[in-house]
Design a protein around this motif. Sequence first.
Motif, PDB file in Angstrom:
ATOM      1  N   TYR A 100     -30.333   5.789  17.776  1.00 60.18           N
ATOM      2  CA  TYR A 100     -28.935   6.194  17.915  1.00 60.18           C
ATOM      3  C   TYR A 100     -28.055   4.953  17.999  1.00 60.18           C
ATOM      4  CZ  TYR A 100     -30.418  10.985  18.915  1.00 60.18           C
ATOM      5  OH  TYR A 100     -30.962  12.243  18.825  1.00 60.18           O
ATOM      6  N   ASN A 101     -26.798   5.151  17.618  1.00 63.46           N
ATOM      7  CA  ASN A 101     -25.805   4.097  17.715  1.00 63.46           C
ATOM      8  C   ASN A 101     -25.056   4.261  19.035  1.00 63.46           C
ATOM      9  OD1 ASN A 101     -24.238   1.872  16.709  1.00 63.46           O
ATOM     10  ND2 ASN A 101     -22.588   3.319  16.295  1.00 63.46           N
ATOM     11  N   PHE A 102     -25.002   3.183  19.826  1.00 62.23           N
ATOM     12  CA  PHE A 102     -24.348   3.236  21.132  1.00 62.23           C
ATOM     13  C   PHE A 102     -23.060   2.425  21.117  1.00 62.23           C
ATOM     14  CE2 PHE A 102     -28.455   4.784  22.197  1.00 62.23           C
ATOM     15  CZ  PHE A 102     -28.322   5.509  23.370  1.00 62.23           C
ATOM     16  N   PRO A 103     -22.069   2.881  21.902  1.00 60.25           N
ATOM     17  CA  PRO A 103     -22.041   4.073  22.743  1.00 60.25           C
ATOM     18  C   PRO A 103     -22.160   5.360  21.916  1.00 60.25           C
ATOM     19  CG  PRO A 103     -20.220   2.590  23.287  1.00 60.25           C
ATOM     20  CD  PRO A 103     -20.807   2.104  22.006  1.00 60.25           C
ATOM     21  N   LEU A 104     -22.767   6.376  22.500  1.00 62.40           N
ATOM     22  CA  LEU A 104     -22.984   7.619  21.769  1.00 62.40           C
ATOM     23  C   LEU A 104     -21.674   8.283  21.366  1.00 62.40           C
ATOM     24  CD1 LEU A 104     -25.920   9.166  23.842  1.00 62.40           C
ATOM     25  CD2 LEU A 104     -26.045   8.226  21.528  1.00 62.40           C
ATOM     26  N   PHE A 105     -20.622   8.025  22.135  1.00 59.94           N
ATOM     27  CA  PHE A 105     -19.333   8.648  21.841  1.00 59.94           C
ATOM     28  C   PHE A 105     -18.498   7.810  20.880  1.00 59.94           C
ATOM     29  CE2 PHE A 105     -19.218   6.309  25.858  1.00 59.94           C
ATOM     30  CZ  PHE A 105     -18.242   5.363  25.602  1.00 59.94           C
ATOM     31  N   ASN A 106     -19.023   6.680  20.426  1.00 59.75           N
ATOM     32  CA  ASN A 106     -18.273   5.810  19.526  1.00 59.75           C
ATOM     33  C   ASN A 106     -18.006   6.512  18.198  1.00 59.75           C
ATOM     34  OD1 ASN A 106     -17.012   3.401  18.793  1.00 59.75           O
ATOM     35  ND2 ASN A 106     -18.852   2.633  17.785  1.00 59.75           N
ATOM     36  N   ASP A 110     -13.893  13.985  18.611  1.00 56.13           N
ATOM     37  CA  ASP A 110     -13.274  14.739  19.703  1.00 56.13           C
ATOM     38  C   ASP A 110     -13.213  13.954  21.010  1.00 56.13           C
ATOM     39  OD1 ASP A 110     -15.977  14.694  19.855  1.00 56.13           O
ATOM     40  OD2 ASP A 110     -16.240  16.805  20.379  1.00 56.13           O
ATOM     41  N   ILE A 111     -13.198  12.620  20.927  1.00 51.32           N
ATOM     42  CA  ILE A 111     -13.144  11.783  22.122  1.00 51.32           C
ATOM     43  C   ILE A 111     -11.835  11.000  22.134  1.00 51.32           C
ATOM     44  CG2 ILE A 111     -14.210   9.859  23.352  1.00 51.32           C
ATOM     45  CD1 ILE A 111     -15.822  12.414  23.467  1.00 51.32           C
ATOM     46  N   TYR A 166      -8.600  -3.854  -1.472  1.00 49.45           N
ATOM     47  CA  TYR A 166      -8.458  -4.640  -0.257  1.00 49.45           C
ATOM     48  C   TYR A 166      -8.599  -3.794   1.003  1.00 49.45           C
ATOM     49  CZ  TYR A 166      -6.638  -8.290  -3.326  1.00 49.45           C
ATOM     50  OH  TYR A 166      -6.498  -9.232  -4.313  1.00 49.45           O
ATOM     51  N   ASP A 167      -8.780  -2.499   0.840  1.00 47.97           N
ATOM     52  CA  ASP A 167      -8.884  -1.624   2.004  1.00 47.97           C
ATOM     53  C   ASP A 167     -10.213  -1.837   2.713  1.00 47.97           C
ATOM     54  OD1 ASP A 167      -6.434  -0.499   1.432  1.00 47.97           O
ATOM     55  OD2 ASP A 167      -7.305   1.082   0.181  1.00 47.97           O
ATOM     56  N   ILE A 168     -10.169  -1.791   4.039  1.00 45.13           N
ATOM     57  CA  ILE A 168     -11.385  -1.912   4.834  1.00 45.13           C
ATOM     58  C   ILE A 168     -12.105  -0.571   4.829  1.00 45.13           C
ATOM     59  CG2 ILE A 168     -12.294  -2.369   7.145  1.00 45.13           C
ATOM     60  CD1 ILE A 168      -9.875  -4.098   7.664  1.00 45.13           C
ATOM     61  N   ASN A 169     -13.419  -0.622   4.608  1.00 42.49           N
ATOM     62  CA  ASN A 169     -14.204   0.605   4.614  1.00 42.49           C
ATOM     63  C   ASN A 169     -14.506   1.006   6.054  1.00 42.49           C
ATOM     64  OD1 ASN A 169     -14.346   0.734   1.795  1.00 42.49           O
ATOM     65  ND2 ASN A 169     -16.033  -0.737   1.772  1.00 42.49           N
ATOM     66  N   LEU A 170     -13.695   1.891   6.598  1.00 47.42           N
ATOM     67  CA  LEU A 170     -13.877   2.335   7.971  1.00 47.42           C
ATOM     68  C   LEU A 170     -14.930   3.435   8.029  1.00 47.42           C
ATOM     69  CD1 LEU A 170     -10.142   2.524   9.095  1.00 47.42           C
ATOM     70  CD2 LEU A 170     -11.776   0.697   9.554  1.00 47.42           C
ATOM     71  N   SER A 171     -15.717   3.413   9.086  1.00 46.16           N
ATOM     72  CA  SER A 171     -16.734   4.444   9.263  1.00 46.16           C
ATOM     73  C   SER A 171     -16.058   5.789   9.507  1.00 46.16           C
ATOM     74  CB  SER A 171     -17.644   4.094  10.444  1.00 46.16           C
ATOM     75  OG  SER A 171     -18.271   2.850  10.234  1.00 46.16           O
ATOM     76  N   SER A 172     -16.607   6.818   8.922  1.00 49.28           N
ATOM     77  CA  SER A 172     -16.045   8.149   9.111  1.00 49.28           C
ATOM     78  C   SER A 172     -16.414   8.664  10.498  1.00 49.28           C
ATOM     79  CB  SER A 172     -16.583   9.103   8.044  1.00 49.28           C
ATOM     80  OG  SER A 172     -17.997   9.147   8.095  1.00 49.28           O
ATOM     81  N   VAL A 173     -15.511   9.452  11.073  1.00 43.56           N
ATOM     82  CA  VAL A 173     -15.773  10.009  12.397  1.00 43.56           C
ATOM     83  C   VAL A 173     -16.848  11.082  12.287  1.00 43.56           C
ATOM     84  CG1 VAL A 173     -13.493   9.486  13.293  1.00 43.56           C
ATOM     85  CG2 VAL A 173     -13.868  11.637  12.091  1.00 43.56           C
ATOM     86  N   GLU A 174     -17.636  11.207  13.336  1.00 44.42           N
ATOM     87  CA  GLU A 174     -18.726  12.165  13.362  1.00 44.42           C
ATOM     88  C   GLU A 174     -18.685  12.933  14.672  1.00 44.42           C
ATOM     89  OE1 GLU A 174     -22.334  10.062  12.785  1.00 44.42           O
ATOM     90  OE2 GLU A 174     -21.844   9.402  10.744  1.00 44.42           O
ATOM     91  N   PRO A 175     -19.274  14.117  14.699  1.00 42.71           N
ATOM     92  CA  PRO A 175     -19.308  14.871  15.962  1.00 42.71           C
ATOM     93  C   PRO A 175     -20.183  14.172  16.993  1.00 42.71           C
ATOM     94  CG  PRO A 175     -20.659  15.945  14.293  1.00 42.71           C
ATOM     95  CD  PRO A 175     -19.900  14.853  13.592  1.00 42.71           C
ATOM     96  N   LEU A 176     -19.907  14.423  18.248  1.00 38.92           N
ATOM     97  CA  LEU A 176     -20.697  13.848  19.331  1.00 38.92           C
ATOM     98  C   LEU A 176     -22.136  14.350  19.221  1.00 38.92           C
ATOM     99  CD1 LEU A 176     -20.268  12.136  21.982  1.00 38.92           C
ATOM    100  CD2 LEU A 176     -20.201  14.333  23.178  1.00 38.92           C
ATOM    101  N   PRO A 177     -23.136  13.443  19.203  1.00 37.77           N
ATOM    102  CA  PRO A 177     -24.529  13.904  19.087  1.00 37.77           C
ATOM    103  C   PRO A 177     -24.932  14.748  20.296  1.00 37.77           C
ATOM    104  CG  PRO A 177     -24.447  11.560  19.596  1.00 37.77           C
ATOM    105  CD  PRO A 177     -23.045  11.975  19.284  1.00 37.77           C
TER     106      PRO A 177
END
Length: 275
Positions: A100-106, A110-111, A166-177
């Motif tokens: 898992y990627n921590f923090p889990l809520f990163n 919905d945070i 030139y846009d930064i590839n931002l990570s898409s938001v995901e639901p809280l595991p």
Amino acid sequence: MKISGPQGTTQRFAVQYPEDYNINDIDAVVRSDIPKQRPRSFKPTSMTVIAKEKNTILYEITFRDKFSQKLLSQWKVLAGDLKTGQDAGWQKEIAGGQNYNFPLFNESADINYPIWPWDADKQGFGTLANFCGGYIENAFSENQDTYIDIELSGGKTSLTSQAINYDINLSSVEPLPNIAKDTAKSWWLQSEFQMPFMYGYGCEPQPGEHMYMVLPFINAAKVKTIKAWINGYPAAVQEYRAPRNRGVISYYVDLVGSAASRGTNRVVVYFSEQE
């Protein structure tokens, strides 16, 4: 042209050339003789062309020498009490478990930030979500000065002209595991980190220059027991309380004098929470 960046990191930069230049006739090569390196310890610097547009070229460069890791965000986790884990030898390597990627809520959709201890309680976070990963303080790293020769030539690159994004590839938001709300009170975690340099016995620096692995929690006051092992050997987990607010607690491991060494290291952490 001279540029500089932290060792082992990969970065992109764009160069805008005069309008009367044909960018297909431009060669950019990293100088291997500046700064001078010993032949036996020579470290290359790689650079490639990513895209071209009109009179601009986008390059990607990886600065020489090994990457000095700062963040420990990827962890393998497994629920279990201290005796169960030690009997199974998890202090050396955790068998099974999930990453898992921590923090889990990163990056959770919905945070709301920042996350305070009382906010975590309202969200219904479990014990594991209290752990926020780790980072290494004072990890040895140097900026690598790099010199690039830019010349006009008759040769052409294999990359055709294309628009530069030139846009930064931002990570898409995901639901809280789901594991973030798991009710288990005891957890084992394992991660790996790279150290391009490590102090040896007899040449330790003053304490302020030691390399420290910090293990942050949303609410460290909830932690009942915390232990750590580096490369299978016990590592002393120490507690730090902020001088002006003794209720703010951090846990850390002094890597100098521990089993951490140059290269790849494995850290295993066990912690439990108050019932």
